[in-house]
Design an enzyme around this catalytic site. Structure first.
Site, short mmCIF file in Angstrom:
data_model
loop_
_atom_site.label_atom_id
_atom_site.label_comp_id
_atom_site.label_asym_id
_atom_site.label_seq_id
_atom_site.Cartn_x
_atom_site.Cartn_y
_atom_site.Cartn_z
N HIS A 1 41.73 39.01 37.40
CA HIS A 1 42.91 38.39 38.05
C HIS A 1 43.32 37.11 37.32
CE1 HIS A 1 42.99 41.01 41.67
NE2 HIS A 1 41.68 41.06 41.51
N ASP B 1 36.47 39.23 42.41
CA ASP B 1 36.78 40.61 42.82
C ASP B 1 37.42 41.40 41.68
OD1 ASP B 1 38.96 38.76 43.13
OD2 ASP B 1 40.12 40.40 43.99
N GLU B 2 37.27 42.70 41.78
CA GLU B 2 38.02 43.67 40.96
C GLU B 2 38.10 43.32 39.47
OE1 GLU B 2 41.36 45.33 44.04
OE2 GLU B 2 41.72 43.33 43.24
N SER B 3 36.95 42.90 38.92
CA SER B 3 36.95 42.55 37.49
C SER B 3 36.68 43.79 36.65
CB SER B 3 35.90 41.47 37.22
OG SER B 3 36.27 40.28 37.87
#
Ligand code: TNX
Length: 431
Positions: A182, A243-245
């Site tokens: 992100h 998150d969501e790496s």
């Protein structure tokens, strides 16, 4: 009809009669729980007693909800919260929201006795806080948002205005700088922060960006940013995302987790991270995990959440299929997403219990509850309010009220009464 307050107070004894609403007589006295209060309304007057200023404030919020046509019922309410952390989150990265909008949201959530506002300040689509020594974060990095049309950012002074406004309503601001994924906006501003250069981005898909894990420059950046954010933050928490790496390899992610949290911990703040950071077994003692899996955990998300507790920390619960406020209310809704088992009805937002999400936890392991609102589809605070209300009341009640005796039927009845107050306050709300 009964007393209609949200969140439901711990103990209510109703009297017989009503009186005109006049300013309450407030007093501080020892013996009440933190943030708790006793509110008494009878023929002698209206009194609020608490051990701290927050308790007096919450007594006032209850009083506001009790009023109809300028009168309030005789009642004795003895109240205190179940959890210390009762939060909401606003994503000001996907669409920027100006200071006044955030202040409005602070007013909204304080009415429900929420006491933390987590600001998601950075993401692929924008970087929203000016950082000394890194002008292009907000030069290039703040110029975009989802769908185009400008973006924006907060100066230190803007941010202080938000913090002060929150403090005056007992709302602590929790800043989030999301890493190592992100981070497209930061890399677009400073290409050396990534493994390859990036263009400013206005789409919705995520999971493609990562800080350069092997580069020393990355850790200078993290040190400067966390120091600057901590200096602007009187509250105890600093949220590092995590998150969501999906563009970070497992080895890199673990190396990042250990080093970035150690750097951030030097600010003296308690670190919060999304549950994925529980992949690391080298977190600073006491790091708080924020669980955003489903009410019924899938793919080991519960084990990742438990990892924080095993490392001396506690959990904030934000189950996405219950209290992600950016989920649509109904199939044909214009605003919102559906990925988390959406659409999400008011009933589903209410029908879960914090201790029954991640198995193996005790009450003390749960710091609290937070309802996030991501803004991929939200461009204005009124749209945020429409998605938030009334479902945010579910999160507030689950975070505040005693576990036993909660029923959706009773809650739905109180939400109906609460909607009159929303109308008077001109707060939009959904079905
Ligand atoms: C997942 S929740 C995300 C966000 C999105 C959101 C949309 C989380 C930690 N990451 O990046 O905005 O879904 O609902």
């Amino acid at each position: 009809m009964g007393v209609t307050v949200i969140p439901q107070p711990r103990r209510v004894v109703e009297g017989d009669g009503r009186r005109t609403l006049t300013p309450a007589i407030r007093s501080i006295a020892a013996g009440h729980d933190p943030e708790g209060y006793v509110l008494e309304i009878d023929e002698h007057g209206i009194r609020i007693e608490a051990s701290d200023e927050a308790g007096l404030f919450y007594g006032e919020q209850t009083l506001r909800q009790l009023e109809t046509d300028g009168t309030v019922p005789y009642v004795r309410i003895d109240d205190a919260p179940r959890f210390a952390y009762r939060g909401a989150m606003l994503d000001v990265a996907r669409h920027f929201l100006p200071v006044e909008a955030v202040q409005r949201y602070i007013d909204d959530i304080a009415l429900l006795k929420l006491n933390h506002l987590h600001l998601h300040l950075t993401d692929d689509q924008g970087w929203r806080l000016k950082i000394p020594g890194w002008p292009e974060l907000t030069g290039i990095g703040a110029s975009t948002q989802v769908g185009g049309g400008g973006g924006g950012y907060y100066t230190a002074h803007d941010y202080e205005r938000i913090v002060e406004y929150g403090a005056s309503r007992f709302v602590t601001i929790v800043p989030e700088i999301d890493m190592p994924g992100h981070t497209n906006a930061a890399i677009a501003a400073y290409p050396e922060l990534g493994d390859s250069p990036a263009d400013p981005y206005e789409g919705i898909e995520v999971g493609f960006s990562s800080l350069a894990i092997g580069s020393e420059r990355t850790y200078d950046f993290i040190a400067d940013v966390t120091a600057a954010v901590a200096a602007l933050t009187p509250g105890p928490y600093l949220h590092l995302g995590g998150d969501e790496s999906h563009a970070t390899s497992e080895d890199d992610y673990l190396a990042f987790a250990e080093r970035a949290t150690a750097i951030a911990a030097r600010t003296g703040k308690t670190i919060i991270a999304w549950h994925e950071l529980g992949r690391s077994r080298a977190l600073p003692h006491g790091t708080v995990g924020q669980y955003w899996g489903f009410v019924e955990p899938q793919d080991g998300s519960d084990a990742l959440a438990r990892s924080f507790v095993e490392q001396g920390g506690r959990l904030i619960l934000s189950p996405a299929d219950a209290i992600y406020l950016d989920m649509k209310y109904e199939e044909n809704g214009e605003l919102g997403l559906v990925w988390a088992n959406g659409p999400t009805t008011l009933e589903r937002s209410y029908s879960w219990e914090p201790l029954e999400v991640v198995p193996g936890l005790a009450e003390h392991d749960i710091l609290g509850v937070e309802a996030p609102l991501w803004t991929e589809t939200v461009t204005h605070i009124r749209e945020a309010e429409y998605l938030a209300f009334p479902r945010i009341a579910s999160a507030a009640e689950i975070g505040w009220s005693p576990r036993d005796g909660r029923t959706f039927e009773d809650f739905a009845r109180r939400v109906l009464a609460f909607s009159d107050l929303l109308e008077r306050l001109r707060i939009p709300y959904g079905p």
